[in-house]
Scaffold this motif. Structure first.
Motif, PDB file in Angstrom:
ATOM      1  N   ALA A   1       5.905  -2.380  -0.096  1.00  0.00           N
ATOM      2  CA  ALA A   1       6.330  -1.853  -1.398  1.00  0.00           C
ATOM      3  C   ALA A   1       5.825  -0.437  -1.601  1.00  0.00           C
ATOM      4  O   ALA A   1       4.814  -0.025  -1.027  1.00  0.00           O
ATOM      5  N   ARG A   2       6.548   0.272  -2.449  1.00  0.00           N
ATOM      6  CA  ARG A   2       6.192   1.637  -2.823  1.00  0.00           C
ATOM      7  C   ARG A   2       6.377   1.762  -4.331  1.00  0.00           C
ATOM      8  O   ARG A   2       7.343   1.238  -4.900  1.00  0.00           O
ATOM      9  N   ALA A   3       5.467   2.449  -4.987  1.00  0.00           N
ATOM     10  CA  ALA A   3       5.537   2.633  -6.435  1.00  0.00           C
ATOM     11  C   ALA A   3       6.203   3.961  -6.766  1.00  0.00           C
ATOM     12  O   ALA A   3       6.025   4.961  -6.068  1.00  0.00           O
TER      13      ALA A   3
ATOM     14  N   CYS B   1      10.317  -8.376  -7.717  1.00  0.00           N
ATOM     15  CA  CYS B   1       9.674  -7.739  -6.567  1.00  0.00           C
ATOM     16  C   CYS B   1       9.098  -8.784  -5.621  1.00  0.00           C
ATOM     17  O   CYS B   1       9.216  -8.672  -4.393  1.00  0.00           O
TER      18      CYS B   1
ATOM     19  N   VAL C   1       1.850  -2.518  -7.341  1.00  0.00           N
ATOM     20  CA  VAL C   1       2.282  -2.358  -5.951  1.00  0.00           C
ATOM     21  C   VAL C   1       1.130  -2.614  -4.986  1.00  0.00           C
ATOM     22  O   VAL C   1       1.324  -3.202  -3.914  1.00  0.00           O
TER      23      VAL C   1
ATOM     24  N   ARG D   1       1.622   1.198 -10.343  1.00  0.00           N
ATOM     25  CA  ARG D   1       0.873   1.562  -9.135  1.00  0.00           C
ATOM     26  C   ARG D   1      -0.108   0.454  -8.729  1.00  0.00           C
ATOM     27  O   ARG D   1      -0.188   0.083  -7.552  1.00  0.00           O
TER      28      ARG D   1
ATOM     29  N   GLN E   1       8.266  -7.975 -12.095  1.00  0.00           N
ATOM     30  CA  GLN E   1       7.267  -8.441 -11.132  1.00  0.00           C
ATOM     31  C   GLN E   1       7.790  -9.628 -10.329  1.00  0.00           C
ATOM     32  O   GLN E   1       7.598  -9.707  -9.107  1.00  0.00           O
TER      33      GLN E   1
ATOM     34  N   ALA F   1       9.311  -0.149  -6.357  1.00  0.00           N
ATOM     35  CA  ALA F   1       8.998  -0.633  -7.699  1.00  0.00           C
ATOM     36  C   ALA F   1       8.978   0.547  -8.655  1.00  0.00           C
ATOM     37  O   ALA F   1       8.103   1.410  -8.579  1.00  0.00           O
TER      38      ALA F   1
ATOM     39  N   LEU G   1       1.027  -6.223  -4.599  1.00  0.00           N
ATOM     40  CA  LEU G   1       2.092  -6.674  -3.713  1.00  0.00           C
ATOM     41  C   LEU G   1       1.717  -6.473  -2.251  1.00  0.00           C
ATOM     42  O   LEU G   1       1.933  -7.363  -1.411  1.00  0.00           O
ATOM     43  N   LYS G   2       1.160  -5.325  -1.959  1.00  0.00           N
ATOM     44  CA  LYS G   2       0.756  -5.055  -0.577  1.00  0.00           C
ATOM     45  C   LYS G   2      -0.291  -6.058  -0.114  1.00  0.00           C
ATOM     46  O   LYS G   2      -0.284  -6.502   1.040  1.00  0.00           O
TER      47      LYS G   2
END
Length: 259
Positions: free
Chosen positions: A57-59, A24, A47, A44, A21, A36, A50-51
């Motif tokens: 980011a993409r999970a 990222c 992420v 999920r 974490q 991630a 994060l957004k």
């Protein structure tokens, strides 16, 4: 987005864990787009967090030991400029408690997974003549500290890191490995809940008198992946509050000095 990693695509395995974490957030906060990767569904929701923090980011909920799953996830993400092989686990504390299946499981989840991810990204890095791979090993790779299958896998990661550095350097690809000591991750916090004195007991083995924080590991990894480390490859770097410098507890007893 501006920053040292603007335009870079960074894949982080074990992204739902404490160090993952932090990685990222540090890469993403410095402009990178993050893939991630974690076998836990928690990646999920992480992420989405994060957004919400403004990080692209993409999970990818993936078992990194599966070459097919890794290839599919990375292909959907696009070119990976930086790979951080952070995922790892240990479930067999002693050799006596490790059967052949357990040995293979720990090797698969640590060394095998790191290899699978490196295998997936190296061709693209070669084509672009640029790439950075940072592997997350452990001080267990250097010393017998329990968890022998995990330790053997982490030792194997050192050899793999050096092989990548040697073979792919001519294509502008760098590979380094960090060796954390005990890190204050959620796993250790769970252990501390069972034994409140466990971290206090461990700290006396560390010359700095404390264990490592996740952010401290992440900062070293970010440096190794950055252009600031453009001449650094094949390096094995402990991040362990001095644990690998020597046995401070034994030294105190041998010298009868408190230092």
């Amino acid at each position: 987005m501006s920053g040292a990693f603007a335009g870079k695509r960074v894949a982080v395995t074990g992204a739902a864990g404490g160090i993952g974490q932090m990685l990222c957030r540090q890469f993403g906060g410095d402009g990178a787009t993050i893939l991630a990767v974690d076998k836990s569904p928690a990646v999920r929701s992480f992420v989405e967090t994060l957004k919400g923090e403004g990080i692209r980011a993409r999970a990818a909920e993936v078992d990194i030991g599966s070459a097919d799953q890794v290839a599919e996830a990375f292909a959907a993400f696009g070119a990976v400029d930086i790979l951080v092989n952070n995922a790892g686990y240990s479930s067999h504390p002693t050799l006596a408690a490790t059967d052949p299946a357990g040995w293979q499981s720990d090797m698969h989840g640590n060394l095998g997974g790191a290899y699978t991810c490196a295998y997936a990204v190296l061709p693209g890095m070669v084509d672009r003549r640029w790439g950075a791979i940072v592997n997350v090993g452990s001080v267990n790779a250097l010393h017998a500290l329990g968890d022998p299958a995990y330790s053997a896998a982490k030792a194997g990661m050192i050899a793999m890191t050096k092989a990548i550095a040697m073979e792919y350097g001519r294509y502008g690809v760098r590979a380094n490995i960090v060796l954390p000591g005990t890190v204050r991750t959620p796993l250790w916090e769970q252990r501390a809940a069972k034994d409140p004195k466990v971290l206090e007991t461990l700290q006396r083995w560390y010359p700095l008198g404390r264990i490592v924080e996740p952010a401290e590991v992440a900062r070293v990894i970010v440096f190794l992946a950055s252009d600031a480390a453009s001449a650094v490859t094949g390096t094995v770097l402990p991040v362990d509050c001095g644990l690998s410098a020597g046995n401070i507890v034994m030294s105190r007893e041998l010298t009868l000095e408190d230092f």
